[in-house]
Motif scaffolding. Structure first.
Motif, PDB file in Angstrom:
ATOM      1  N   PHE A  84       0.794  -1.225   0.000  1.00  0.00           N
ATOM      2  CA  PHE A  84       0.000   0.000   0.000  1.00  0.00           C
ATOM      3  C   PHE A  84       0.831   1.282   0.000  1.00  0.00           C
ATOM      4  O   PHE A  84       0.470   2.235  -0.702  1.00  0.00           O
ATOM      5  N   PRO A  85       1.924   1.375   0.765  1.00  0.00           N
ATOM      6  CA  PRO A  85       2.731   2.601   0.639  1.00  0.00           C
ATOM      7  C   PRO A  85       3.238   2.826  -0.779  1.00  0.00           C
ATOM      8  O   PRO A  85       3.236   3.960  -1.276  1.00  0.00           O
ATOM      9  N   ALA A  86       3.652   1.738  -1.447  1.00  0.00           N
ATOM     10  CA  ALA A  86       4.112   1.872  -2.831  1.00  0.00           C
ATOM     11  C   ALA A  86       2.956   2.252  -3.751  1.00  0.00           C
ATOM     12  O   ALA A  86       3.111   3.089  -4.657  1.00  0.00           O
ATOM     13  N   TYR A  87       1.804   1.651  -3.509  1.00  0.00           N
ATOM     14  CA  TYR A  87       0.615   1.941  -4.326  1.00  0.00           C
ATOM     15  C   TYR A  87       0.195   3.401  -4.197  1.00  0.00           C
ATOM     16  O   TYR A  87       0.001   4.100  -5.204  1.00  0.00           O
ATOM     17  N   PHE A  88       0.068   3.878  -2.967  1.00  0.00           N
ATOM     18  CA  PHE A  88      -0.360   5.262  -2.777  1.00  0.00           C
ATOM     19  C   PHE A  88       0.704   6.251  -3.252  1.00  0.00           C
ATOM     20  O   PHE A  88       0.369   7.345  -3.715  1.00  0.00           O
ATOM     21  N   SER A  89       1.970   5.875  -3.142  1.00  0.00           N
ATOM     22  CA  SER A  89       3.032   6.748  -3.648  1.00  0.00           C
ATOM     23  C   SER A  89       2.941   6.880  -5.161  1.00  0.00           C
ATOM     24  O   SER A  89       3.009   7.989  -5.710  1.00  0.00           O
ATOM     25  N   MET A  90       2.777   5.743  -5.842  1.00  0.00           N
ATOM     26  CA  MET A  90       2.704   5.770  -7.301  1.00  0.00           C
ATOM     27  C   MET A  90       1.480   6.544  -7.784  1.00  0.00           C
ATOM     28  O   MET A  90       1.585   7.405  -8.672  1.00  0.00           O
ATOM     29  N   VAL A  91       0.323   6.256  -7.185  1.00  0.00           N
ATOM     30  CA  VAL A  91      -0.897   6.952  -7.599  1.00  0.00           C
ATOM     31  C   VAL A  91      -0.798   8.441  -7.270  1.00  0.00           C
ATOM     32  O   VAL A  91      -1.242   9.293  -8.048  1.00  0.00           O
ATOM     33  N   GLY A  92      -0.184   8.760  -6.129  1.00  0.00           N
ATOM     34  CA  GLY A  92      -0.014  10.164  -5.766  1.00  0.00           C
ATOM     35  C   GLY A  92       0.848  10.913  -6.766  1.00  0.00           C
ATOM     36  O   GLY A  92       0.525  12.041  -7.169  1.00  0.00           O
ATOM     37  N   VAL A  93       1.951  10.295  -7.178  1.00  0.00           N
ATOM     38  CA  VAL A  93       2.827  10.923  -8.174  1.00  0.00           C
ATOM     39  C   VAL A  93       2.085  11.100  -9.496  1.00  0.00           C
ATOM     40  O   VAL A  93       2.152  12.158 -10.137  1.00  0.00           O
ATOM     41  N   CYS A  94       1.359  10.058  -9.908  1.00  0.00           N
ATOM     42  CA  CYS A  94       0.609  10.141 -11.169  1.00  0.00           C
ATOM     43  C   CYS A  94      -0.463  11.230 -11.106  1.00  0.00           C
ATOM     44  O   CYS A  94      -0.668  11.970 -12.078  1.00  0.00           O
ATOM     45  N   CYS A  95      -1.149  11.327  -9.966  1.00  0.00           N
ATOM     46  CA  CYS A  95      -2.166  12.372  -9.822  1.00  0.00           C
ATOM     47  C   CYS A  95      -1.542  13.761  -9.860  1.00  0.00           C
ATOM     48  O   CYS A  95      -2.098  14.689 -10.459  1.00  0.00           O
ATOM     49  N   ALA A  96      -0.383  13.908  -9.219  1.00  0.00           N
ATOM     50  CA  ALA A  96       0.290  15.206  -9.219  1.00  0.00           C
ATOM     51  C   ALA A  96       0.694  15.609 -10.632  1.00  0.00           C
ATOM     52  O   ALA A  96       0.536  16.772 -11.037  1.00  0.00           O
TER      53      ALA A  96
END
Length: 228
Positions: A84-96
């Motif tokens: 989950f930390p990797a998942y939220f990090s990746m999605v967060g970067v993509c959203c940004a």
């Protein structure tokens, strides 16, 4: 996690700068854009958004459910704590990146109301992911580790599903209290994830509408050419 925090902060400030000062990055407030960057920015937006939406769809509705139904509960929890930390990090970067790209392509001063709503959806998805990455996920993981310790003392946790946990909680007030607290924190995390997914889904609708509009315009042009 320190590097991802700094990176997300930098990208977030970049996105805010593009939204409120597009002239600095070559996109004029009247809607004109640098032709050399426009195609690249569109591609970056599309790839980042599709990656975020696809990952959210898989993790939320497919991958997590399959793992829960087929892995021993402690093994499932330990895997989720890494994933989950990797998942939220990746999605967060993509959203940004999507926020920055969309803000560049549709400057706030010249954007239409639907475009402003879409920017709001992208910002919401980014914010919900940040709340999960920095608040709810660390709390959930810490609570999970504490509960695993109590469950190991009761010789449970290697089974698939919740049945043994629920039975043990009936005679173990400490475990029952931890279940309640874990459920609350995990529920908030799940809610934030669903809200993020919903925001991305709304943007996917907007993109689909843009594609259909483009196809209709192309059809009109082809019809005119044929009639001539």
């Amino acid at each position: 996690m320190a590097w991802i925090t700094r990176f997300l902060t930098a990208v977030a400030f970049l996105a805010v700068g593009i939204i409120f000062s597009p002239e600095t990055f070559g996109s004029k407030s009247d809607g004109t854009k640098s032709p050399n960057l426009s195609s690249f920015i569109k591609l970056a937006h599309l790839l980042s958004f599709s990656t975020a939406w696809g990952a959210a769809l898989w993790v939320t509705f497919i991958g997590g459910i399959i793992m829960f139904k087929n892995l021993p509960r402690h093994q499932f929890g330990n895997l989720q704590s890494k994933m989950f930390p990797a998942y939220f990090s990746m999605v967060g970067v993509c959203c940004a990146i999507s926020v920055a790209a969309f803000g560049y392509l549709h400057p706030w001063k010249s954007a239409t109301m639907p475009e402003k709503y879409q920017l709001g959806f992208l910002v919401s998805a980014f914010a919900f992911n940040l709340s999960n990455l920095f608040v709810f996920t660390p709390m959930t993981i810490e609570m999970m580790k504490q509960r695993h310790k109590v469950e190991r003392e009761a010789n449970i946790g290697d089974e698939i599903g919740w049945s043994k946990n629920q039975e043990a909680a009936k005679t173990n007030p400490k475990l029952a209290a931890m279940n309640k607290k874990f459920g609350m924190i995990h529920g908030l995390s799940s809610l934030a994830n669903i809200m993020s997914f919903g925001s991305l889904a709304m943007h996917s609708w907007f993109l689909a509408d843009c594609v259909l509009c483009g196809q209709n315009k192309l059809g009109v042009v082809l019809f005119i050419l044929i009639m001539q």
